[in-house]
Design an enzyme around this catalytic site. Structure first.
Site, PDB file in Angstrom:
ATOM      1  N   GLU A 198       0.804  -1.218   0.000  1.00 20.50           N
ATOM      2  CA  GLU A 198       0.000   0.000   0.000  1.00 20.50           C
ATOM      3  C   GLU A 198       0.842   1.275   0.000  1.00 20.50           C
ATOM      4  OE1 GLU A 198      -2.576  -0.660   3.338  1.00 20.50           O
ATOM      5  OE2 GLU A 198      -4.076  -1.676   2.108  1.00 20.50           O
ATOM      6  N   GLU A 219       6.720 -22.167   7.281  1.00 21.46           N
ATOM      7  CA  GLU A 219       7.248 -21.367   8.383  1.00 21.46           C
ATOM      8  C   GLU A 219       8.303 -22.108   9.197  1.00 21.46           C
ATOM      9  OE1 GLU A 219       4.511 -21.858  12.277  1.00 21.46           O
ATOM     10  OE2 GLU A 219       3.500 -20.850  10.618  1.00 21.46           O
TER      11      GLU A 219
END
Length: 306
Positions: A87, A118
């Protein structure tokens, strides 16, 4: 009958006694219970205000030195980092390389969970090598539990490469974690409504912290005038309208004049403000802005409060 205790010491894995009977509640009661838990999040983030401010100052220092900000995480934490980074270009006209989100499992993990990704610390380290992280950069690891191997692997390699590092978690930070990193941010939002579902309160806290870090950093880098998003680049009809309204409000021109200024500035609102305020052409306005470190306030004065 007493509820069994959690066998995991991490705060994010504890059972929440307030929601122990959530499966027996009416729909509106579930909504109210979740809302009551969510109200705790902002207060928990507020407790970390000094550490958040320290992270912001580090980010600004690194970006001014030509470095970059990296968010590194897995699952929800990784997605939130990628979201915040993505953004920045449309909001503040930054180069996409300036703020980057890295998620375990790569871009596919944004839309389809890859939980096993992960567990590999080496992959996190490899990501830092791939990005050529160096001493100018700041790498913020995000892991609600504080234990994700991918994140720890990335941060260890980042430090080996000379970068400054931080850690954002929602569990009690260990002494070793505090000693290892330049800043540790730990909003303790408490056990989740659904045990271990850190996309909820921990995810909300993470979003608030990242919003604060990136927004404050952009403000300090001169990408905001007053509270207006003046460093945006007009790339669509919505932003064209916003840019025109900003010019109308800041320099008192008509809609037609605002359109002309935006056209001549190449769609850059900040340049257009300086052009109108100082009667300059676009090239001279850009040069003045560069010399002022991008600060509109330094060139045209403080924006009056509406």
């Amino acid at each position: 009958m007493n509820a069994p205790r959690s066998l995991d010491a991490r705060l994010t894995e504890q059972r929440n006694p307030r929601t122990a009977r959530i499966d027996q509640l009416a729909t509106l009661e579930i909504v109210d219970l979740i809302n009551a838990e969510d109200r705790m999040v902002a207060a928990a983030v507020g407790e970390e205000r000094q550490q958040i401010a320290r992270a912001i100052d580090i980010v600004v220092e690194c970006l001014r030195a030509g470095g970059r900000l990296f968010y590194v995480g897995a699952g929800t934490s990784g997605r939130l980092g990628v979201l915040d980074a993505s953004e920045m270009p449309p909001t503040y006209r930054t180069d996409p390389a300036l703020v980057q989100g890295i998620i375990a499992g790569g871009l596919d993990a944004l839309v389809r969970a890859q939980e096993g990704a992960e567990d590999h610390a080496g992959d996190g380290a490899a990501a830092m090598d791939e990005k050529n992280v160096d001493a100018r950069d700041f790498v913020l690891g995000i892991a609600a539990s504080g234990t994700t191997p991918y994140v720890h692997g990335a941060l260890q390699r980042a430090r080996e490469r000379g970068a400054r590092t931080g850690f954002l978690l929602c569990s009690w930070p260990s002494e070793a974690l505090m000693k290892t990193h330049d800043v540790v941010i730990a909003p303790l939002v408490g056990p989740e409504v659904i045990t271990g579902s850190t996309r909820m309160k921990a995810g909300t806290a993470t979003k608030i912290v990242l919003n604060t870090i990136s927004t404050a950093a952009m403000v300090k880098l001169g990408k905001v005038y007053g509270n207006l998003m003046v460093d945006l680049q007009v790339t669509c009809q919505k932003l064209q309208d916003r840019g025109e309204r900003i010019l109308m409000a800041t320099v008192g021109v008509s809609r037609e004049e605002a359109q002309r200024l935006l056209d001549e500035s190449g769609g850059h609102v900040k340049t257009a403000i300086v052009m109108a305020s100082r009667s300059l052409d676009a090239q001279e306005a850009r040069q003045r802005l560069d010399a002022a470190g991008g600060s509109v306030t330094e060139l045209v004065g403080t924006l009056p409060v509406a």
